[in-house]
Structure formats: structure tokens, C-alpha cells
Design a protein around this motif. Structure first.
Motif, PDB file in Angstrom:
ATOM      1  N   PHE A   1       0.832  -1.208   0.000  1.00 25.20           N
ATOM      2  CA  PHE A   1       0.000   0.000   0.000  1.00 25.20           C
ATOM      3  C   PHE A   1       0.866   1.256   0.000  1.00 25.20           C
ATOM      4  CE2 PHE A   1      -1.990   3.321   2.705  1.00 25.20           C
ATOM      5  CZ  PHE A   1      -3.009   3.681   1.845  1.00 25.20           C
ATOM      6  N   MET A   2       1.927   1.267   0.800  1.00 26.14           N
ATOM      7  CA  MET A   2       2.805   2.427   0.877  1.00 26.14           C
ATOM      8  C   MET A   2       3.430   2.729  -0.492  1.00 26.14           C
ATOM      9  SD  MET A   2       5.886   3.130   3.590  1.00 26.14           S
ATOM     10  CE  MET A   2       7.088   2.116   2.735  1.00 26.14           C
ATOM     11  N   VAL A   3       3.838   1.691  -1.195  1.00 19.84           N
ATOM     12  CA  VAL A   3       4.446   1.874  -2.519  1.00 19.84           C
ATOM     13  C   VAL A   3       3.400   2.388  -3.514  1.00 19.84           C
ATOM     14  CG1 VAL A   3       5.551   0.694  -4.460  1.00 19.84           C
ATOM     15  CG2 VAL A   3       6.227   0.143  -2.120  1.00 19.84           C
ATOM     16  N   VAL A   4       2.175   1.885  -3.442  1.00 19.96           N
ATOM     17  CA  VAL A   4       1.105   2.347  -4.334  1.00 19.96           C
ATOM     18  C   VAL A   4       0.891   3.851  -4.167  1.00 19.96           C
ATOM     19  CG1 VAL A   4      -1.373   2.241  -4.817  1.00 19.96           C
ATOM     20  CG2 VAL A   4      -0.083   0.133  -4.492  1.00 19.96           C
TER      21      VAL A   4
ATOM     22  N   ILE B   1      -1.305   1.929  -9.398  1.00 17.12           N
ATOM     23  CA  ILE B   1      -1.087   0.493  -9.242  1.00 17.12           C
ATOM     24  C   ILE B   1      -0.078  -0.021 -10.262  1.00 17.12           C
ATOM     25  CG2 ILE B   1      -2.225  -1.759  -9.501  1.00 17.12           C
ATOM     26  CD1 ILE B   1      -4.673  -0.521  -8.176  1.00 17.12           C
ATOM     27  N   SER B   2      -0.159   0.445 -11.495  1.00 23.17           N
ATOM     28  CA  SER B   2       0.770  -0.037 -12.518  1.00 23.17           C
ATOM     29  C   SER B   2       2.201   0.378 -12.199  1.00 23.17           C
ATOM     30  CB  SER B   2       0.354   0.486 -13.899  1.00 23.17           C
ATOM     31  OG  SER B   2       0.332   1.902 -13.914  1.00 23.17           O
ATOM     32  N   ARG B   3       2.383   1.604 -11.723  1.00 18.43           N
ATOM     33  CA  ARG B   3       3.726   2.053 -11.352  1.00 18.43           C
ATOM     34  C   ARG B   3       4.250   1.266 -10.156  1.00 18.43           C
ATOM     35  NH1 ARG B   3       3.308   8.682 -11.619  1.00 18.43           N
ATOM     36  NH2 ARG B   3       2.941   8.873 -13.872  1.00 18.43           N
ATOM     37  N   ALA B   4       3.364   1.000  -9.192  1.00 22.52           N
ATOM     38  CA  ALA B   4       3.764   0.217  -8.021  1.00 22.52           C
ATOM     39  C   ALA B   4       4.160  -1.191  -8.427  1.00 22.52           C
ATOM     40  CB  ALA B   4       2.632   0.186  -6.998  1.00 22.52           C
ATOM     41  N   ALA B   5       3.415  -1.768  -9.371  1.00 23.95           N
ATOM     42  CA  ALA B   5       3.724  -3.119  -9.842  1.00 23.95           C
ATOM     43  C   ALA B   5       5.107  -3.146 -10.492  1.00 23.95           C
ATOM     44  CB  ALA B   5       2.659  -3.588 -10.823  1.00 23.95           C
ATOM     45  N   TYR B   6       5.393  -2.138 -11.303  1.00 24.25           N
ATOM     46  CA  TYR B   6       6.706  -2.061 -11.956  1.00 24.25           C
ATOM     47  C   TYR B   6       7.807  -1.893 -10.920  1.00 24.25           C
ATOM     48  CZ  TYR B   6      10.513  -0.317 -14.865  1.00 24.25           C
ATOM     49  OH  TYR B   6      11.727  -0.135 -15.463  1.00 24.25           O
ATOM     50  N   TYR B   7       7.559  -1.046  -9.920  1.00 21.30           N
ATOM     51  CA  TYR B   7       8.551  -0.773  -8.878  1.00 21.30           C
ATOM     52  C   TYR B   7       8.861  -2.028  -8.065  1.00 21.30           C
ATOM     53  CZ  TYR B   7      10.714   1.535  -4.832  1.00 21.30           C
ATOM     54  OH  TYR B   7      11.578   1.919  -3.834  1.00 21.30           O
ATOM     55  N   LEU B   8       7.826  -2.811  -7.754  1.00 21.76           N
ATOM     56  CA  LEU B   8       7.992  -4.003  -6.926  1.00 21.76           C
ATOM     57  C   LEU B   8       8.330  -5.252  -7.727  1.00 21.76           C
ATOM     58  CD1 LEU B   8       5.002  -3.423  -4.473  1.00 21.76           C
ATOM     59  CD2 LEU B   8       7.439  -3.203  -3.942  1.00 21.76           C
TER      60      LEU B   8
END
Length: 317
Positions: A20-23, A29-36
């Protein structure tokens, strides 16, 4: 405490808080998915699970819109505090070792260019070779946030005003002046009067606003009567310098930072040359942070360096 509240910390999957923090920080959500390094449906499912567990809508997701709800903002602040506490554990566990060990995280703006600080960092690193460092470059507002949330050991930044819950010491001071690059029409002129730059286009730091830490620089621009608005803007000193050298517009830089470029023929200082704005660069600390041994010694080193050098000696001209 209600039974639900008693069960909550045991039922909660703590990994969801990290996701959640990364989102929130990646604003999507797409950027968070790429980051993680995960797939988007995985992130979406994790967010739904967290909303089901907390019983609150945390993020509003619509086409071309991303916003955090009030409950989401509260949860994000708590997640940041948890992350900050957990990130301290390795350094705290190193306490008591015969040789100083640990990790120091520093959040800094791109404006921090100082021989005094470089010497301090060199002396500390040489004396304590087992201590490691990580540095994040961000805008002053983000630096303050990271220190407040315990996500950084220390902050180095400009401040419009000192936050009530933090401590700030002046690391050094710097004067700002106006500059142009070699592609500008005024660069090769023998003498330049102040009225000759009136109406010229300019580039600006994002924080040259009324509530920003570089508002004194905005007064300098007004005094020179540069064209209203700006042609280029950046939060990075290095990128603003690039725009000035490239001829995008006139811009303000710290005098000591521009000195080498002046000697290399890449910048020329423009009027006015007197009563220039003086800006403080602060060392920021959080009194509530439980400092590791490495952080304690580093802070003491910084404080000693500040004490041993007068403010005048720490003022770049």
C-alpha cells in the motif's frame, strides 16, 4: 478494546502495508507493480485485501484519476512510521560492537554542495570504515517528510520555516546570483547594466514561491524585472544549471556553485551584484528517532563541525 481491534494486528498481513505504501508513493497500481517487480493484478488484489481487512476505502481509482482517501492518508502515515522503525533495526542491532557499525540514511536536496560537508563526511567515513551510507535526493518538502516519518536518519535541505516537531541547525549559508550561459546574447558583452536584463526570459527552481524556501530568490528575479513566469522549471540544481548553460533562460544559482563554471567559460554572472539573497541549508533531525550508535556518532560529528566553525566561516560567497 473491542474483540475486532484485539484480533486486527494478528489477522493483518503486514506485507499489505508495504505494498500500500508503494502504491501511494508511486501514485498508481501499474507504477507500483513495476517498482515491486510484480504484476498489476497482484497489486490490485493486495489493495482489495487491505481495504477488506481495515474496512475502509483507501484509494479512489478512476480513469485518469488517482487519489488517497482520508482513511488512506492516515494509514499511509502509520505505514511510513512502521517502515522507518523497521529500517532502523539493523543499525540498532549493531549497537555494542567493538568497532562502530551501522547504516546512515540521508535525505538531501540537490542544492547541497559544500566543502565543509564533504570534509565532514570524509573524516567520519575514514574514522569508521564499517559504517555504510545511502542518500536520497528529493525536494525539501520530501526531505522533511522522510525525517518526520523516520525514513531517513538525517535531512539536508532548505526550509521556509522549521517544522515544530524537528530540530534544525544551519549547516552552511549561500548567496544566490543571476547567471546566463554562453549562448545568451549578453554573455560576451563587456559591461551589463541592470536594466539590460529587464524582460529577459528565465528559468526557475520550483521552490521560488511565496511559501517555498527559495522565495528570497524570487525577490531577486523581481528586482531584475525579468519576464513574468518562467520558460523552464526544475527542483534540481543540476538541471537548472543545464538550462542556463543551454540558453533556455537566465536563472539563479548559488555563487560558490557557479564559480567553477564561470572559470570554465560556461556561466556569466549578471547584475544585480549587491544585496543578494542569502539562503540557509539546514541539518534536520527528528528528536523522537531512536538513534543507532552510528547515527549518534555521525550527529555528534556534524554538531562539532558546526560548533567549531563560525557561521561566517560557513557562509559561501
Amino acid at each position: 478494546m473491542k474483540p475486532y481491534e484485539q484480533r486486527f494486528p494478528w489477522n493483518l498481513d503486514w506485507n499489505l502495508l508495504r505494498t500500500f505504501m508503494v502504491v501511494v508513493e508511486q501514485r498508481g497500481i501499474s507504477r507500483a507493480a513495476y517498482y515491486l517487480g510484480l504484476k498489476q493484478p497482484t497489486i490490485s488484489a493486495a489493495l482489495r485485501r487491505l481495504e477488506d481487512t481495515t474496512g475502509h476505502k483507501l484509494i479512489i481509482r478512476k480513469p485518469n484519476e488517482f487519489s488517497v482517501t482520508r482513511a488512506g492518508s492516515i494509514l499511509y502515515q502509520e505505514c511510513s512510521q512502521i517502515f522507518g522503525s523497521v529500517s532502523q533495526l539493523p543499525s540498532l542491532l549493531e549497537s555494542g560492537a567493538e568497532e562502530l557499525r551501522g547504516h546512515i540514511t540521508i535525505a538531501t536536496t540537490s542544492h547541497v554542495i559544500s566543502d565543509h560537508y564533504d570534509d565532514l563526511l570524509h573524516d567520519f567515513a575514514s574514522a569508521h570504515p564499517k559504517v555504510t551510507f545511502s542518500t536520497t535526493v528529493a525536494e525539501s518538502e520530501e526531505v522533511v517528510s522522510r525525517v518526520q516519518q523516520n525514513r531517513a536518519s538525517f535531512g539536508l535541505c532548505l526550509l521556509h520555516k522549521i517544522p515544530a516537531n524537528l530540530k534544525a541547525s544551519i549547516l552552511y549559508r549561500e548567496y544566490f546570483g543571476l547567471f546566463c550561459g554562453p549562448r545568451h546574447s549578453l554573455f560576451t558583452k563587456e559591461r551589463i547594466a541592470l536594466d539590460e536584463i529587464e524582460g529577459e526570459t528565465s528559468v526557475s527552481f520550483q521552490t521560488e514561491t511565496e511559501e517555498g524556501p527559495l522565495f528570497p530568490v524570487a525577490h531577486l528575479r523581481a528586482r531584475a524585472k525579468l519576464a513574468p513566469g518562467w520558460r523552464g522549471v526544475s527542483s534540481s540544481l543540476h538541471e537548472l544549471r543545464r538550462m542556463i548553460v543551454a540558453g533556455v533562460g537566465i536563472g539563479a544559482l548559488p555563487l560558490h556553485v557557479a564559480k567553477r563554471d564561470i572559470e570554465s567559460g560556461l556561466l556569466r554572472q549578471l547584475p544585480p551584484y549587491d544585496a543578494l539573497p542569502l539562503v540557509n541549508i539546514y541539518l534536520l533531525t527528528n528528536p523522537l528517532r531512536k538513534l543507532s550508535d552510528a547515527e549518534t556518532v555521525f550527529l555528534a560529528t556534524c554538531q562539532a563541525a558546526i560548533k567549531d566553525n563560525t557561521l561566517e566561516a560557513r557562509t559561501y560567497k
